[in-house]
Design an enzyme around this catalytic site. Structure first.
Site, mmCIF file in Angstrom:
data_model
loop_
_atom_site.group_PDB
_atom_site.id
_atom_site.type_symbol
_atom_site.label_atom_id
_atom_site.label_comp_id
_atom_site.label_asym_id
_atom_site.label_seq_id
_atom_site.Cartn_x
_atom_site.Cartn_y
_atom_site.Cartn_z
ATOM 1 N N ASP A 191 10.927 -7.461 7.175
ATOM 2 C CA ASP A 191 10.502 -6.509 6.145
ATOM 3 C C ASP A 191 10.181 -5.146 6.743
ATOM 4 O OD1 ASP A 191 8.251 -8.313 7.072
ATOM 5 O OD2 ASP A 191 7.062 -6.734 6.136
ATOM 6 N N LYS A 229 1.763 6.451 1.410
ATOM 7 C CA LYS A 229 1.277 5.225 2.040
ATOM 8 C C LYS A 229 -0.249 5.269 2.084
ATOM 9 C CE LYS A 229 1.906 2.272 6.081
ATOM 10 N NZ LYS A 229 2.659 2.079 7.351
ATOM 11 N N ARG A 280 0.820 -1.212 0.000
ATOM 12 C CA ARG A 280 0.000 0.000 0.000
ATOM 13 C C ARG A 280 0.854 1.263 0.000
ATOM 14 N NH1 ARG A 280 -2.582 0.487 6.102
ATOM 15 N NH2 ARG A 280 -0.813 -0.303 7.267
ATOM 16 N N ASP A 338 -6.494 -4.007 -0.137
ATOM 17 C CA ASP A 338 -7.037 -2.922 -0.966
ATOM 18 C C ASP A 338 -6.017 -1.822 -1.233
ATOM 19 O OD1 ASP A 338 -6.900 -1.547 1.446
ATOM 20 O OD2 ASP A 338 -9.053 -1.650 1.822
ATOM 21 N N ASP A 388 7.714 1.924 9.582
ATOM 22 C CA ASP A 388 6.444 1.189 9.624
ATOM 23 C C ASP A 388 5.810 1.221 11.016
ATOM 24 O OD1 ASP A 388 6.518 0.658 6.955
ATOM 25 O OD2 ASP A 388 7.322 -1.352 7.166
#
Length: 492
Positions: free
Chosen positions: A259, A120, A101, A132, A269
């Site tokens: 990751d 993002k 995303r 999505d 993140d």
């Protein structure tokens, strides 16, 4: 080229796009444009970061900027793409992942050096894995504020330029509204990028990636006899310093998958993160982490585990495993030294003395036994030299006898230290404000009612967390009782 894009190009004429990552070639990414959102609006703009990046202030307030940072307009000079990577998630090999995303617009030249600009929540990519590709207002506000809070604390991190919103509906545990957060960093390359090419036996691409990182971010490694081992060692040491900073401020990342680990040693993140309220070494902030893998006190060892995975990924570029293990070895000394240095600063100790390690360990044990509010303890400790200040610290503890014994030990250690020097050191290292979960929840609740003032106020406070902010004292207070019921999961 449309006149609209021409106007945007003129508005951003001082900016130069270089797009070095795009130069790696199609094995590393998929080119695609963001998916537009209907009727976007500003949630918050980080004007101080915009100034650092060299963005024109007037343009940053314009509808054109809103369109660009929502993903509705692709500005000329950028090369939008989603990168591919793999990784270990919760200790298990997850295979191919990638920017599910996030879409990298490209890289711009700034007064502080090249910076990548990434959206993002800008829509589906080939790596969305049935998702999505969208982000919701809740998670975007959390990432926006926390990344800037970490920067304010002096902790290496990605940054956040702005958040835009839309009334477009997105389904998570419930129906929410969409948002896009614009992130910046010198690079968004992760450990997982190296794992991807190593596990898929694309060793030529692995070498291209490693050379790219060395030449652009670790140039000193190029002159080393074994440059790839030198890279692993340098990343290990940066990661050690980053995690030491996390532990010192009581920050829980919540999902330290490979990751989610930056090759530059940046915090990246922001999902189920949390700053500790009551000090609990075993605290698990991620409601999805049912095994407690990413508990606060496990973060240092998990970071080493992740670095070991990076070392395995780099093995095709090295002579043998011993070379990789030797490169990782420095983490075991750099991390404890970095943490002890930060804790001495928090205690107001300008130099190392015998017994400091024991004092630090005793402090942690005392805080844990009494479940003392971590941030408030350290801030109040700055007033320890006065009788009222010392009593304010003592009031935080149920076991007064244990506290008194510790206070005597601390008084004896600090007696020869200049009071002014100690006060200055503690002021610079013990924040008054951190981004607690309940503060994020308050900002999110207001934002859902189209009131973004709390987001902007918190941004200003968290960007200078060591200072007093008149009228914002409540943000430095104890968390309300309902704060303990907040559950943050990977979807957050």
């Amino acid at each position: 080229m449309s006149s609209h894009v021409q106007d945007l190009r003129a508005s951003l004429a001082p900016l130069k796009w270089s797009n070095r990552f795009a130069g790696l070639g199609p094995d590393f990414y998929t080119e695609l444009e963001p998916t537009p959102l209907p009727a976007p609006y500003w949630v918050s703009r980080n004007t101080s970061l915009a100034h650092e990046l060299g963005l024109d202030a007037k343009w940053f307030e314009s509808p054109d900027a809103l369109s660009v940072f929502t993903g509705n307009t692709v500005i000329e000079g950028s090369q939008p793409l989603a990168s591919v990577y793999s990784g270990h998630q919760f200790g298990q090999w997850a295979g191919q992942l990638g920017d599910g995303r996030a879409i990298l617009l490209g890289e711009i030249e700034t007064p502080g050096g090249p910076q990548e600009i990434q959206l993002k929540g800008a829509g589906m990519t080939p790596y969305s894995r049935m998702g999505d590709g969208r982000a919701v207002l809740r998670s975007s506000i959390r990432e926006y504020l926390c990344s800037e809070a970490m920067h304010g604390l002096g902790i290496p991190t990605t940054r956040a330029l702005c958040v835009t919103g839309s009334d477009a509906r997105v389904r998570r545990e419930e129906i929410e509204t969409a948002a896009v957060v614009t992130r910046t960093a010198p690079s968004f390359i992760r450990f997982g990028h190296f794992e991807h090419f190593s596990y898929s036996e694309q060793h030529d691409q692995l070498k291209v990636l490693a050379d790219f990182v060395i030449d652009n971010f670790y140039p000193d490694c190029r002159a080393a006899a074994k440059p790839y081992a030198a890279l692993l060692q340098a990343v290990s040491e940066r990661t050690a310093h980053m995690v030491a900073a996390w532990q010192a401020v009581g920050f829980c990342h919540g999902v330290m998958n490979t990751d989610n680990m930056s090759i530059l040693g940046l915090t990246i993140d922001y999902g189920p993160f949390q700053f500790l309220d009551a000090f609990d070494p075993g605290h698990v902030c991620n409601h999805s982490d049912t095994q407690g893998r990413y508990a606060y006190n496990k973060q240092p060892n998990i970071a080493y585990w992740n670095l070991f995975c990076l070392g395995q990924a780099l093995l095709p570029l090295m002579d043998d495993q011993a070379e990789a293990l030797a490169a990782l070895e420095s983490y075991k000394t750099v991390f404890p030294d970095a943490l002890e240095s930060r804790m001495r600063a928090k205690l107001g100790l300008p130099d190392r003395q015998p017994g400091d390690t024991a004092l630090i360990e005793d402090t942690f044990k005392l805080l844990a036994a009494n479940k003392v509010d971590y941030t408030i303890f350290w801030h109040r400790l700055g007033g320890f030299d006065t009788a009222p200040g010392r009593e304010a610290v003592r009031d935080l503890f149920l076991d007064r006898a244990a506290y008194d014994a510790w206070a005597l030990q601390y008084s004896e250690r600090t007696a020869p230290v200049d009071k002014g020097q100690r006060a200055d050191l503690m002021h610079k290292n013990n924040a008054r404000y951190v981004f607690r979960n309940h503060l994020g929840e308050q900002a999110i609740r207001a934002a859902k009612l189209n009131d973004f003032s709390t987001v902007d106020t918190l941004l200003a406070v968290l960007q200078s967390p060591f200072e007093d902010h008149r009228g914002c004292e409540a943000y430095a207070g104890f968390p309300p009782d309902w704060a303990s019921s907040i559950e943050i999961s990977c979807s957050s």
